[in-house]
Design an enzyme around this catalytic site. Sequence first.
Site, PDB file in Angstrom:
ATOM      1  N   HIS A 105       0.829  -1.207   0.000  1.00  0.00           N
ATOM      2  CA  HIS A 105       0.000   0.000   0.000  1.00  0.00           C
ATOM      3  C   HIS A 105       0.872   1.268   0.000  1.00  0.00           C
ATOM      4  O   HIS A 105       0.668   2.172  -0.816  1.00  0.00           O
ATOM      5  CB  HIS A 105      -0.911  -0.019   1.235  1.00  0.00           C
ATOM      6  CG  HIS A 105      -1.824   1.152   1.347  1.00  0.00           C
ATOM      7  ND1 HIS A 105      -3.129   1.117   0.918  1.00  0.00           N
ATOM      8  CD2 HIS A 105      -1.628   2.406   1.832  1.00  0.00           C
ATOM      9  CE1 HIS A 105      -3.694   2.295   1.136  1.00  0.00           C
ATOM     10  NE2 HIS A 105      -2.802   3.098   1.698  1.00  0.00           N
ATOM     11  N   GLU A 106       1.846   1.325   0.889  1.00  0.00           N
ATOM     12  CA  GLU A 106       2.655   2.549   1.013  1.00  0.00           C
ATOM     13  C   GLU A 106       3.585   2.750  -0.184  1.00  0.00           C
ATOM     14  O   GLU A 106       3.772   3.878  -0.627  1.00  0.00           O
ATOM     15  CB  GLU A 106       3.449   2.552   2.329  1.00  0.00           C
ATOM     16  CG  GLU A 106       2.585   2.667   3.584  1.00  0.00           C
ATOM     17  CD  GLU A 106       1.570   3.814   3.552  1.00  0.00           C
ATOM     18  OE1 GLU A 106       1.822   4.838   2.903  1.00  0.00           O
ATOM     19  OE2 GLU A 106       0.501   3.660   4.179  1.00  0.00           O
ATOM     20  N   HIS A 166       1.509   4.131  -2.983  1.00  0.00           N
ATOM     21  CA  HIS A 166       1.301   5.586  -2.971  1.00  0.00           C
ATOM     22  C   HIS A 166       2.427   6.302  -3.705  1.00  0.00           C
ATOM     23  O   HIS A 166       2.196   7.270  -4.421  1.00  0.00           O
ATOM     24  CB  HIS A 166       1.243   6.105  -1.535  1.00  0.00           C
ATOM     25  CG  HIS A 166      -0.116   5.988  -0.916  1.00  0.00           C
ATOM     26  ND1 HIS A 166      -1.252   6.435  -1.552  1.00  0.00           N
ATOM     27  CD2 HIS A 166      -0.520   5.495   0.281  1.00  0.00           C
ATOM     28  CE1 HIS A 166      -2.298   6.209  -0.765  1.00  0.00           C
ATOM     29  NE2 HIS A 166      -1.880   5.631   0.347  1.00  0.00           N
TER      30      HIS A 166
HETATM   31 ZN   LIG Z   1      -2.916   5.091   2.032  1.00  0.00          ZN
END
Ligand SMILES: [Zn+2]
Length: 265
Positions: free
Chosen positions: A213-214, A217
């Site tokens: 997820h990170e 980003h």
């Molecule tokens: Zn996020």
Amino acid sequence: MNRYEKYKRKIKRYYHSISRYKLKLKRKVLKLRNIILEIGISKDEFNLMTPSAKAISYPCHLGILFIGDFQDNLFPIIRRHLLGIYGPFFYEIHDLGKKDSLQSFPGDSFKKGIKRELKEEQNAIRSLNLHPTKKFHQLLIEKQKQDNIDVILAITDLPLYSSYDKQIIFLFGEANLKHYCSVVSSFNLKEAFYERRQNPHLFEQRIIKESIHEVGHLLLGREHCQNEFCVMTYSTEIEGIDRKSPHLCKMCFDKLHSRRVKYNL
Ligand SMILES: [Zn+2]
Ligand SMILES: [Zn+2]
């Protein structure tokens, strides 16, 4: 032109000059505010406010830094999963080693960053120290320079709170797009946090999802996905993390693909 018309015109002229002055004043106040913001903050903190000097082009080098006590087998597992999804974007994913969570941040400089509203809570729970993400990002920017690494993901067992959104405490992670670094906190990914029996497999799955997820980003931007099963969905609670898959949905995958096209990967 009668008297009334004359006055009307005069008032209109005054009105225009007042709004011009207002605009001028507004600009001055803004400038002053920026100067005030710059006073009393360290050089590193100021760097955080300014855009990253270098623009990254892909493929590049990604490093993973562990801050805290983690098992050695975690790195190859996370590396494999990240390469599985973002492979073309990275020449290699490097193990930047392990840092002691207590020695990573000098205690005093740290306390300055703790928000006032958290102080009462902190006094009540002395053992619990929430850590602002900005401090992590600061550390990672230094590490980027030291190790000559383009993108860094930090995984820490320290609890986080967001430096950018005062509402968010006990954060699972946060990315700094400007400086190409992300941090994931394992603090509340452990079952022990919820007063349940330890579950190493579940813990590993959660760390994998949050790492994907990170890093996602950094490649896809700050937006979250509305699909609750997509790894890019925003999770505020652990149930949300457990519900989502470690994969990108079709929409996010297409977005990633367009990034690949952009960088000719
Ligand atoms: Zn996020
Ligand atoms: Zn998605």
